[in-house]
Design a protein around this motif. Structure first.
Motif, PDB file in Angstrom:
ATOM      1  N   ALA B 345      -3.204   7.936   3.739  1.00  0.00           N
ATOM      2  CA  ALA B 345      -2.807   8.926   4.756  1.00  0.00           C
ATOM      3  C   ALA B 345      -1.349   8.728   5.166  1.00  0.00           C
ATOM      4  CB  ALA B 345      -3.715   8.822   5.968  1.00  0.00           C
ATOM      5  N   SER B 346      -0.883   7.474   5.130  1.00  0.00           N
ATOM      6  CA  SER B 346       0.515   7.237   5.525  1.00  0.00           C
ATOM      7  C   SER B 346       1.488   7.569   4.391  1.00  0.00           C
ATOM      8  CB  SER B 346       0.707   5.792   5.991  1.00  0.00           C
ATOM      9  OG  SER B 346       0.533   4.922   4.906  1.00  0.00           O
ATOM     10  N   LEU B 347       0.957   7.780   3.184  1.00  0.00           N
ATOM     11  CA  LEU B 347       1.833   8.180   2.071  1.00  0.00           C
ATOM     12  C   LEU B 347       1.776   9.693   1.836  1.00  0.00           C
ATOM     13  CD1 LEU B 347       1.141   5.351  -0.570  1.00  0.00           C
ATOM     14  CD2 LEU B 347       2.863   5.431   1.231  1.00  0.00           C
ATOM     15  N   PHE B 348       0.693  10.345   2.283  1.00  0.00           N
ATOM     16  CA  PHE B 348       0.526  11.790   2.092  1.00  0.00           C
ATOM     17  C   PHE B 348       1.553  12.518   2.965  1.00  0.00           C
ATOM     18  CE2 PHE B 348      -2.057  15.674   3.282  1.00  0.00           C
ATOM     19  CZ  PHE B 348      -1.870  16.316   2.061  1.00  0.00           C
ATOM     20  N   PRO B 349       2.499  13.265   2.354  1.00  0.00           N
ATOM     21  CA  PRO B 349       3.640  13.775   3.131  1.00  0.00           C
ATOM     22  C   PRO B 349       3.311  14.504   4.438  1.00  0.00           C
ATOM     23  CG  PRO B 349       4.070  14.073   0.814  1.00  0.00           C
ATOM     24  CD  PRO B 349       2.657  13.579   0.920  1.00  0.00           C
ATOM     25  N   PRO B 350       2.333  15.442   4.476  1.00  0.00           N
ATOM     26  CA  PRO B 350       2.138  16.150   5.754  1.00  0.00           C
ATOM     27  C   PRO B 350       1.675  15.241   6.898  1.00  0.00           C
ATOM     28  CG  PRO B 350       1.129  17.373   3.959  1.00  0.00           C
ATOM     29  CD  PRO B 350       1.518  16.036   3.405  1.00  0.00           C
ATOM     30  N   THR B 351       0.975  14.125   6.565  1.00  0.00           N
ATOM     31  CA  THR B 351       0.487  13.258   7.648  1.00  0.00           C
ATOM     32  C   THR B 351       1.312  11.967   7.771  1.00  0.00           C
ATOM     33  OG1 THR B 351      -1.117  12.340   6.094  1.00  0.00           O
ATOM     34  CG2 THR B 351      -1.926  14.050   7.539  1.00  0.00           C
ATOM     35  N   ALA B 352       2.211  11.742   6.806  1.00  0.00           N
ATOM     36  CA  ALA B 352       2.934  10.464   6.754  1.00  0.00           C
ATOM     37  C   ALA B 352       3.646  10.076   8.062  1.00  0.00           C
ATOM     38  CB  ALA B 352       3.917  10.469   5.589  1.00  0.00           C
ATOM     39  N   PRO B 353       4.454  10.986   8.676  1.00  0.00           N
ATOM     40  CA  PRO B 353       5.205  10.536   9.850  1.00  0.00           C
ATOM     41  C   PRO B 353       4.299   9.994  10.960  1.00  0.00           C
ATOM     42  CG  PRO B 353       6.023  12.667   9.096  1.00  0.00           C
ATOM     43  CD  PRO B 353       4.771  12.388   8.317  1.00  0.00           C
ATOM     44  N   ILE B 354       3.221  10.716  11.275  1.00  0.00           N
ATOM     45  CA  ILE B 354       2.370  10.317  12.401  1.00  0.00           C
ATOM     46  C   ILE B 354       1.582   9.052  12.048  1.00  0.00           C
ATOM     47  CG2 ILE B 354       0.431  11.048  13.854  1.00  0.00           C
ATOM     48  CD1 ILE B 354       1.469  13.931  13.478  1.00  0.00           C
ATOM     49  N   ILE B 355       0.975   9.041  10.853  1.00  0.00           N
ATOM     50  CA  ILE B 355       0.133   7.905  10.468  1.00  0.00           C
ATOM     51  C   ILE B 355       0.963   6.626  10.360  1.00  0.00           C
ATOM     52  CG2 ILE B 355      -1.384   6.973   8.660  1.00  0.00           C
ATOM     53  CD1 ILE B 355      -2.734   9.229  10.134  1.00  0.00           C
ATOM     54  N   MET B 356       2.195   6.747   9.836  1.00  0.00           N
ATOM     55  CA  MET B 356       3.042   5.551   9.720  1.00  0.00           C
ATOM     56  C   MET B 356       3.258   4.916  11.092  1.00  0.00           C
ATOM     57  SD  MET B 356       3.989   4.007   7.113  1.00  0.00           S
ATOM     58  CE  MET B 356       4.314   4.141   5.385  1.00  0.00           C
ATOM     59  N   PHE B 357       3.493   5.761  12.090  1.00  0.00           N
ATOM     60  CA  PHE B 357       3.745   5.206  13.417  1.00  0.00           C
ATOM     61  C   PHE B 357       2.493   4.614  14.037  1.00  0.00           C
ATOM     62  CE2 PHE B 357       7.965   6.640  13.118  1.00  0.00           C
ATOM     63  CZ  PHE B 357       8.651   5.810  13.986  1.00  0.00           C
ATOM     64  N   LEU B 358       1.349   5.211  13.717  1.00  0.00           N
ATOM     65  CA  LEU B 358       0.097   4.633  14.218  1.00  0.00           C
ATOM     66  C   LEU B 358      -0.156   3.280  13.542  1.00  0.00           C
ATOM     67  CD1 LEU B 358      -2.193   7.812  14.325  1.00  0.00           C
ATOM     68  CD2 LEU B 358      -1.260   6.568  16.272  1.00  0.00           C
ATOM     69  N   ARG B 359       0.153   3.194  12.244  1.00  0.00           N
ATOM     70  CA  ARG B 359      -0.035   1.921  11.524  1.00  0.00           C
ATOM     71  C   ARG B 359       0.934   0.865  12.046  1.00  0.00           C
ATOM     72  NH1 ARG B 359       0.449   2.118   5.360  1.00  0.00           N
ATOM     73  NH2 ARG B 359      -0.179  -0.038   5.640  1.00  0.00           N
ATOM     74  N   MET B 360       2.198   1.305  12.272  1.00  0.00           N
ATOM     75  CA  MET B 360       3.211   0.349  12.744  1.00  0.00           C
ATOM     76  C   MET B 360       2.824  -0.256  14.088  1.00  0.00           C
ATOM     77  SD  MET B 360       6.507   2.536  11.603  1.00  0.00           S
ATOM     78  CE  MET B 360       7.736   1.784  12.636  1.00  0.00           C
ATOM     79  N   ALA B 361       2.027   0.493  14.852  1.00  0.00           N
ATOM     80  CA  ALA B 361       1.617  -0.006  16.176  1.00  0.00           C
ATOM     81  C   ALA B 361       0.764  -1.260  16.055  1.00  0.00           C
ATOM     82  CB  ALA B 361       0.846   1.083  16.918  1.00  0.00           C
ATOM     83  N   SER B 362      -0.059  -1.333  15.000  1.00  0.00           N
ATOM     84  CA  SER B 362      -0.901  -2.527  14.889  1.00  0.00           C
ATOM     85  C   SER B 362      -0.268  -3.577  13.982  1.00  0.00           C
ATOM     86  CB  SER B 362      -2.302  -2.155  14.399  1.00  0.00           C
ATOM     87  OG  SER B 362      -2.225  -1.316  13.294  1.00  0.00           O
ATOM     88  N   GLU B 363       0.366  -3.136  12.907  1.00  0.00           N
ATOM     89  CA  GLU B 363       1.015  -4.119  12.024  1.00  0.00           C
ATOM     90  C   GLU B 363       2.074  -3.405  11.198  1.00  0.00           C
ATOM     91  OE1 GLU B 363      -1.727  -6.148   9.455  1.00  0.00           O
ATOM     92  OE2 GLU B 363      -0.081  -6.974   8.274  1.00  0.00           O
ATOM     93  N   MET B 364       3.202  -4.031  11.007  1.00  0.00           N
ATOM     94  CA  MET B 364       4.282  -3.399  10.250  1.00  0.00           C
ATOM     95  C   MET B 364       3.896  -3.331   8.762  1.00  0.00           C
ATOM     96  SD  MET B 364       7.171  -1.928  10.499  1.00  0.00           S
ATOM     97  CE  MET B 364       8.209  -2.315  11.869  1.00  0.00           C
ATOM     98  N   PRO B 365       3.785  -2.098   8.190  1.00  0.00           N
ATOM     99  CA  PRO B 365       3.432  -1.998   6.766  1.00  0.00           C
ATOM    100  C   PRO B 365       4.555  -2.564   5.889  1.00  0.00           C
ATOM    101  CG  PRO B 365       3.178   0.103   7.894  1.00  0.00           C
ATOM    102  CD  PRO B 365       3.928  -0.795   8.810  1.00  0.00           C
ATOM    103  N   PRO B 366       4.239  -2.926   4.631  1.00  0.00           N
ATOM    104  CA  PRO B 366       5.291  -3.471   3.759  1.00  0.00           C
ATOM    105  C   PRO B 366       6.359  -2.424   3.421  1.00  0.00           C
ATOM    106  CG  PRO B 366       3.199  -3.287   2.584  1.00  0.00           C
ATOM    107  CD  PRO B 366       2.931  -2.937   3.998  1.00  0.00           C
ATOM    108  N   VAL B 367       7.540  -2.936   3.058  1.00  0.00           N
ATOM    109  CA  VAL B 367       8.686  -2.043   2.824  1.00  0.00           C
ATOM    110  C   VAL B 367       8.395  -1.024   1.722  1.00  0.00           C
ATOM    111  CG1 VAL B 367      11.119  -2.005   2.100  1.00  0.00           C
ATOM    112  CG2 VAL B 367      10.304  -3.770   3.651  1.00  0.00           C
ATOM    113  N   TRP B 368       7.668  -1.456   0.650  1.00  0.00           N
ATOM    114  CA  TRP B 368       7.456  -0.532  -0.468  1.00  0.00           C
ATOM    115  C   TRP B 368       6.682   0.708  -0.029  1.00  0.00           C
ATOM    116  CZ3 TRP B 368       2.739   1.137  -2.136  1.00  0.00           C
ATOM    117  CH2 TRP B 368       1.616   0.384  -1.826  1.00  0.00           C
ATOM    118  N   GLN B 369       5.822   0.546   0.965  1.00  0.00           N
ATOM    119  CA  GLN B 369       5.043   1.704   1.431  1.00  0.00           C
ATOM    120  C   GLN B 369       5.933   2.708   2.171  1.00  0.00           C
ATOM    121  OE1 GLN B 369       1.493   0.470   3.509  1.00  0.00           O
ATOM    122  NE2 GLN B 369       0.790  -0.715   1.759  1.00  0.00           N
TER     123      GLN B 369
END
Lengths: 300, 415
Positions: B345-369
């Protein structure tokens, strides 16, 4: 070298041919009228000249070269569908359009102010566009076409929406520009303005040119079979065998002769019955030529 | 390029000078603050000043429950005890509830050798907050009483049922250990994602609205005589995007200014510790820009096919769907921010911006993602622009009626 040249231009939309094999050319210092009934293909022809649409076949040359966008820097265009940014101040709007045509902001501002004074709208420069009347907005658009001193001016119905005073002001300006060597093309329904202003015309109907050339030459092609008579006395001469149709307005008569009707014989008959103050053979008006040529074929 | 920048500048100045920009710049964060503030203040008063009665045949148990209820600092009800209850007590209490003298009464019937039976009778049947508090108090009170009954000192028993709170710490990528709070982190991510989705949508729709206004005012034909449709579209996207970035910059600066105040400092170091990283500060405008370009380029094409803003409304669900989907996935992200679904969901373009920020809230995803998600968004933007620019250059000159689907397909085929 013609400023604009259309050679065998054709454009079709869906199932309708908007312009079919149209050819015309306009020289520098020439005022050219593009005439035709509604839906004849005038706006489609102009849009191809401006590169807004691309012809399906044929060639459009501007300033002696095949169409290229850079040439538009030397063209002033007033489209039929007028448009201005409603919330922008007039001066900012004019400077913006001037800059789009390559002027510096300072230059655009100076020229806008000078043109606004000339077109008698200097007071409106700091107002927002939506505070102005339709006629004022029309003049602003007119100015925006001329700021960059274009060699070719293309105007689609430039007089619509203008009161007689402002129409005369625009006419006068166009004539001055023509005298300076600008090529001017305009489309209109107002035949009186075409007669007054244009050197050459192209009458199109159903996308095809049905009459094209120098206005004097075109008129010369038509028989001088109309006579204006101003008289006092017996109007019985209006029943002469030479006359096909006559309208009498209390001493002012407009007469159309029969084919091969004899004007001299009619004058002789009239002089025997009434006192003749004026007996003038006139050429057909452009309106008559228009109606005669397009007739019942008009779409609108 | 010169004309593109002139159009961008005109668009930018018109919007930044507008009342809507000033209102949303101040209004949007203020609205968030008010919503959060009202929610917090309202929760403080829940259960306060309620008059309750505990009816029990065991007076000691009733007292133990009462002690538990009144010690709850979030709700401060007025609690009476009717114990030991007589056969008339229930009828009397019902009459008091009916006359609104009391809010409700908790009836506890102890049974020899078994668990007590409890019921709550009140004016309102929907007050689940009071129900939960009573349930907790009943259980705690019963345990306290039993522990005391088996010889434990009341204070000791009381301390035991209060439970032990757990402090949370997070190990950062650089090895540093910081105090954290899962709830506070989640809310930070949620608010940032909400802000991101709102600004992306607002500015994406601004582009669409601006195109419809220009179409209505018939300015396109004037413009097209000097500017290519692609330059016009690019100018509009750049101009409106710059307005959005300006607004975000104002919020970041204002946010930074607020954070150095003693109040914010207390908030950031206390129980509700919230940590903002540089990565979040940089990625917020980056994802805004990418999300904005994706939405605005899509809406530019669709707006060119419409005659009025009402017609544009028809496409609204299309704009809102990715946002709904993103927020519907919140539980999934909280549960495991590194699950396959969360990553997808964090890579799928239409949902990426929101999901990335939700993921970052709990743990910083790796740079490649981040790299893949940004790369996919850039490709999607390019594809959307290709599609939209075709609709745009035909649509802006079409007046009179909304285009049908077969007409749109034909427009796409025009070269």
């Amino acid at each position: 070298m013609p400023v604009v040249e259309l050679a065998g231009v054709t454009k079709a939309y869906e199932n309708k041919i908007a312009v079919n094999d149209l050819s015309l050319s306009i020289d520098a210092g020439q005022m050219f009228g593009l005439l035709g009934p509604n839906g004849a293909g005038k706006t489609s022809s102009i849009r191809m000249m401006m590169g807004i649409t691309i012809p399906d076949s044929g060639r459009v040359n501007l300033f002696g070269k095949p169409f290229q966008r850079e040439s538009l820097d030397h063209v002033g265009y007033l489209p039929e569908e007028r448009g201005l940014y409603k919330k922008m101040k007039v001066i900012e709007q004019l400077v913006f359009f001037g800059q789009l045509h390559g002027l510096s902001p300072d230059d655009a501002r100076k020229r806008s102010t000078a043109w606004a004074e000339r077109m008698e709208i200097a007071d409106a420069l700091n107002k927002k566009t939506d505070e102005l009347s339709k006629g004022m907005q029309q003049k602003i658009q007119f100015i925006s076409c001329l700021l960059h001193e274009p060699g070719l001016i293309v105007m689609d119905e430039p007089f619509s929406g203008l009161d007689p005073v402002n129409a005369v002001l625009v006419e006068k300006t166009l004539l001055e520009l023509k005298d300076r060597g600008n090529a001017i093309l305009f489309s209109t329904h107002r035949m009186d303005q075409v007669e007054k202003l244009c050197d050459a015309i192209c009458l199109i109907n159903n996308g095809e040119a049905v009459l094209e050339g120098n206005l004097r030459e075109i008129k010369g092609r038509y028989e001088r079979n109309r006579i204006i008579v101003e008289f006092e006395g017996n109007p019985a001469f209006l029943n002469s065998e030479e006359i096909a149709e006559a309208k009498n307005y209390s001493g002012h008569a407009e007469i159309r002769l029969k084919p091969h009707g004899n004007a001299q014989k009619l004058l002789h008959e009239a002089a025997g019955m009434a006192t003749i103050y004026r007996f003038e053979m006139v050429e057909p008006s452009l309106e008559e030529i228009f109606i005669q040529t397009v007739g019942g074929k008009a779409n609108a | 390029m010169r004309n593109t920048m002139l159009i961008a500048k005109r668009e930018y100045l018109e919007q930044v000078r507008g009342r809507a920009f000033r209102l949303s710049t101040i209004g949007l964060p203020a609205l968030f603050a008010v919503i959060i503030g009202v929610g917090y203040v309202a929760s403080l008063g829940l259960g306060a000043n309620k008059h309750l009665v505990i009816m029990a045949n065991d007076a000691a148990l009733a007292d133990a429950i009462r002690t538990q209820i009144v010690s709850d600092k979030d709700g401060t009800p007025n609690v009476d005890v009717a114990a030991p209850a007589t056969p008339d007590t229930r009828a009397q209490l019902i009459r008091q509830v009916q006359s609104k003298a009391i809010e409700g009464f908790l009836s506890v019937e102890t049974q020899p050798g078994g668990l007590p039976k409890a019921s709550y009778t009140a004016q309102s049947s929907g007050d689940f907050i009071t129900n939960d508090r009573l349930k907790q108090a009943l259980n705690d009170g019963m345990v306290t009483e039993r522990l005391a009954g088996s010889g434990m000192r009341p204070a000791e028993a009381d301390a035991l049922v209060k439970g032990i709170s757990i402090e949370t710490f997070q190990v950062k990528k650089d090895g540093s250990v910081v105090r954290s709070n899962a709830q506070a982190s989640f809310w930070k991510g949620y608010v940032m994602a909400l802000l991101l989705s709102m600004t992306t949508l607002i500015y994406g729709l601004n582009v669409a609205r601006s195109i419809i206004q220009e179409k209505t005012s018939r300015i396109f034909e004037v413009m097209l005589a000097t500017v290519k449709p692609s330059d016009m579209l690019a100018g509009k996207l750049i101009g409106v995007g710059a307005v959005g970035l300006t607004q975000i910059a104002i919020w970041l600066v204002a946010g930074a200014a607020i954070m150095v105040t003693p109040f914010a400092e207390a908030m950031l170091t206390g129980q509700y510790a919230v940590h903002f990283s540089w990565a979040e500060g940089i990625l917020f405008p980056v994802y805004f820009l990418l999300g904005y370009l994706l939405y605005s380029s899509l809406f530019a094409g669709l707006a060119a096919t419409c005659e009025t803003e009402q017609e544009l409304q028809m496409y609204m669900p299309l704009a809102a769907a990715p946002t709904w989907l993103s927020f519907a996935l919140i539980i999934l992200i909280i549960n495991d921010s590194n699950s396959v679904w969360s990553i997808a969901a964090s890579l799928f373009p239409p949902t990426a911006p929101i999901i990335m920020f939700l993921r970052m809230a709990s743990e910083m995803p790796p740079v490649w993602q981040f790299a893949v998600s940004i790369g996919l968004m850039v490709v999607s933007i390019w594809a959307t622009l290709w599609f939209s620019s075709r609709l745009y250059r035909v649509g802006i000159l079409m007046y009179g009626k909304r285009a049908t689907l077969p007409e749109l397909v034909r427009w796409l085929r025009y070269s």
